[in-house]
Design a protein around this motif. Structure first.
Motif, PDB file in Angstrom:
ATOM      1  N   THR A  87     -41.085   9.591   1.645  1.00 29.74           N
ATOM      2  CA  THR A  87     -40.640  10.344   0.462  1.00 29.74           C
ATOM      3  C   THR A  87     -41.797  10.728  -0.455  1.00 29.74           C
ATOM      4  O   THR A  87     -41.577  11.294  -1.529  1.00 29.74           O
ATOM      5  N   THR A  88     -43.029  10.465  -0.050  1.00 35.35           N
ATOM      6  CA  THR A  88     -44.172  10.751  -0.911  1.00 35.35           C
ATOM      7  C   THR A  88     -44.246  12.222  -1.288  1.00 35.35           C
ATOM      8  O   THR A  88     -44.483  12.576  -2.451  1.00 35.35           O
ATOM      9  N   ASP A  89     -44.049  13.104  -0.311  1.00 37.89           N
ATOM     10  CA  ASP A  89     -44.134  14.540  -0.606  1.00 37.89           C
ATOM     11  C   ASP A  89     -43.005  14.982  -1.531  1.00 37.89           C
ATOM     12  O   ASP A  89     -43.213  15.800  -2.444  1.00 37.89           O
ATOM     13  N   LEU A  90     -41.807  14.439  -1.329  1.00 38.83           N
ATOM     14  CA  LEU A  90     -40.675  14.815  -2.184  1.00 38.83           C
ATOM     15  C   LEU A  90     -40.888  14.328  -3.616  1.00 38.83           C
ATOM     16  O   LEU A  90     -40.539  15.024  -4.576  1.00 38.83           O
ATOM     17  N   GLN A  91     -41.452  13.133  -3.757  1.00 40.04           N
ATOM     18  CA  GLN A  91     -41.757  12.631  -5.094  1.00 40.04           C
ATOM     19  C   GLN A  91     -42.698  13.581  -5.815  1.00 40.04           C
ATOM     20  O   GLN A  91     -42.484  13.942  -6.975  1.00 40.04           O
ATOM     21  N   ALA A  92     -43.757  13.984  -5.118  1.00 40.05           N
ATOM     22  CA  ALA A  92     -44.752  14.850  -5.738  1.00 40.05           C
ATOM     23  C   ALA A  92     -44.164  16.212  -6.105  1.00 40.05           C
ATOM     24  O   ALA A  92     -44.462  16.758  -7.171  1.00 40.05           O
ATOM     25  N   ILE A  93     -43.328  16.770  -5.229  1.00 38.58           N
ATOM     26  CA  ILE A  93     -42.694  18.057  -5.524  1.00 38.58           C
ATOM     27  C   ILE A  93     -41.788  17.927  -6.746  1.00 38.58           C
ATOM     28  O   ILE A  93     -41.753  18.814  -7.620  1.00 38.58           O
ATOM     29  N   LYS A  94     -41.076  16.823  -6.834  1.00 37.80           N
ATOM     30  CA  LYS A  94     -40.206  16.592  -7.983  1.00 37.80           C
ATOM     31  C   LYS A  94     -41.023  16.531  -9.273  1.00 37.80           C
ATOM     32  O   LYS A  94     -40.681  17.156 -10.283  1.00 37.80           O
ATOM     33  N   TYR A  95     -42.141  15.784  -9.232  1.00 37.70           N
ATOM     34  CA  TYR A  95     -42.985  15.679 -10.418  1.00 37.70           C
ATOM     35  C   TYR A  95     -43.592  17.032 -10.793  1.00 37.70           C
ATOM     36  O   TYR A  95     -43.715  17.367 -11.969  1.00 37.70           O
ATOM     37  N   ALA A  96     -43.980  17.811  -9.777  1.00 39.16           N
ATOM     38  CA  ALA A  96     -44.541  19.142 -10.050  1.00 39.16           C
ATOM     39  C   ALA A  96     -43.518  20.025 -10.746  1.00 39.16           C
ATOM     40  O   ALA A  96     -43.854  20.785 -11.658  1.00 39.16           O
TER      41      ALA A  96
END
Length: 356
Positions: A87-96
């Motif tokens: 889920t690392t990429d999804l976390q980052a997209i959410k934060y962006a």
């Protein structure tokens, strides 16, 4: 794999990659701190705005690191000590997506809060604004607001940097798809650890996008940055000359109220040290001629030189030079004030005094 070579006999030794967790390092207390203190571990020069960022509405999520790159774009950094989870990429997209609504003033306030607390000092809006202007690299093109904040535009597409010990296909596949199909600016960096002679060596390497794709993306970013630069407000010197607030050959004076209390000389209206003559040129270092030494400078460069001679101030410290010089024909208002107003040459006093 890294190798160590003994200088005396040339013996070669291969170093085995190890997980940071096996070496006793922690994600927040170590990896995150390394990135804050040495952003180059993320592959570029970044201005760290804050860490453990949680100023998101209606959520308790915390972003590892929020930074700014030298093009003036926000960078969302997500760190994983060892292997990046699915889920690392999804976390980052959410934060962006959360950070896409931030303004330049918002991030400067967050920077002020974070670094004031971290360094146990009280940063002023003006010092923060000057830091941002100096970092972005356009000290004579960007201005500050009446409150001291740097004025620049943030677009709605923050960059994303994922840094981890390793990446599986559950991360690399969607990241490549987002890059190739939607042009999302995501970088994956692998941070490897090696133990050698009582020290731990770190190797930071970009794995996505690969070099060929990065070259293409860099060219596309440069194109976007040029388009953004054209849409920015004109440089201060250009605006002041175009509005005929400044005219070639006229003189401006150093603001007496800006002279440091511990200066090695007093302000004197009759001393050329405190006066400069406008050239009418709009290059990076030819806007004004210092009457004291007859050399050409930008207003920021000249201000740094004056303060260095007065109190030994470091020439590399950030500042906005337009705040230090006054125009006698406009009631001695600062050039920064005149730049940020609607003033034109038609508003001059009846009796010009700057060409004395």
């Amino acid at each position: 794999m890294l190798f160590s070579v003994e200088a005396e006999n040339g013996n070669l030794e291969g170093l085995r990659k190890q997980d940071l967790s096996d070496l006793g390092f922690l994600e927040r207390q170590n990896l995150q701190e390394w990135a804050i203190e040495q952003p180059q571990i993320l592959g570029e020069d970044l201005l760290i705005i804050t860490s453990e960022y949680a100023n998101f509405e209606d959520t308790r999520d915390r972003l590892d690191i929020l930074a700014l790159d030298q093009a003036g774009k926000l960078v969302v950094v997500e760190l994983k000590r060892d292997r990046a989870d699915r889920t690392t990429d999804l976390q980052a997209i959410k934060y962006a997506s959360y950070c896409a609504t931030l303004t330049a003033e918002d991030v400067q306030k967050d920077y002020r809060e974070f670094w004031s607390s971290r360094e146990d000092t009280e940063l002023t809006p003006e010092s923060v604004g000057e830091t941002f202007i100096d970092f972005i690299g356009e000290p004579d093109s960007l201005t500050t607001s009446s409150d001291g904040w740097a004025e620049f535009e943030l677009d709605q597409k923050p960059r994303i940097v994922l840094a981890a010990g390793s990446f599986g296909t559950e991360i690399t596949a969607p990241v490549m798809w987002l890059i190739e199909e939607y042009g999302v600016d995501i970088t994956c960096r692998r941070i490897e650890a090696y133990e050698h002679q009582g020290r731990v060596l770190l190797n930071s390497q970009q794995v996505i996008p690969v070099a060929e794709a990065e070259e293409y993306m860099t060219k596309r970013r440069e194109k976007q940055e040029k388009q953004q630069q054209r849409s920015r407000r004109p440089a201060a010197i250009n605006a002041l000359l175009e509005r005929k607030v400044l005219r070639p050959g006229e003189r401006v004076r150093f603001d007496p109220e800006r002279v440091p209390g511990n200066a090695n000389q007093d302000w004197n209206e009759d001393d050329d040290f405190w006066w400069a003559t406008v050239t009418g040129d709009t290059g990076q270092s030819d806007n004004v001629r210092w009457d004291h030494d007859d050399e050409l400078y930008s207003f920021t460069g000249l201000t740094k030189e004056v303060l260095h001679e007065l109190v030994g101030r470091d020439r590399d410290e950030a500042l906005n030079g337009y705040k230090y010089w006054c125009h006698p024909d406009f009631d001695n208002r600062t050039l920064s004030d005149l730049r940020n107003s609607e003033t034109t040459g038609a508003d001059r006093g009846d009796e010009p005094t700057s060409n004395k």
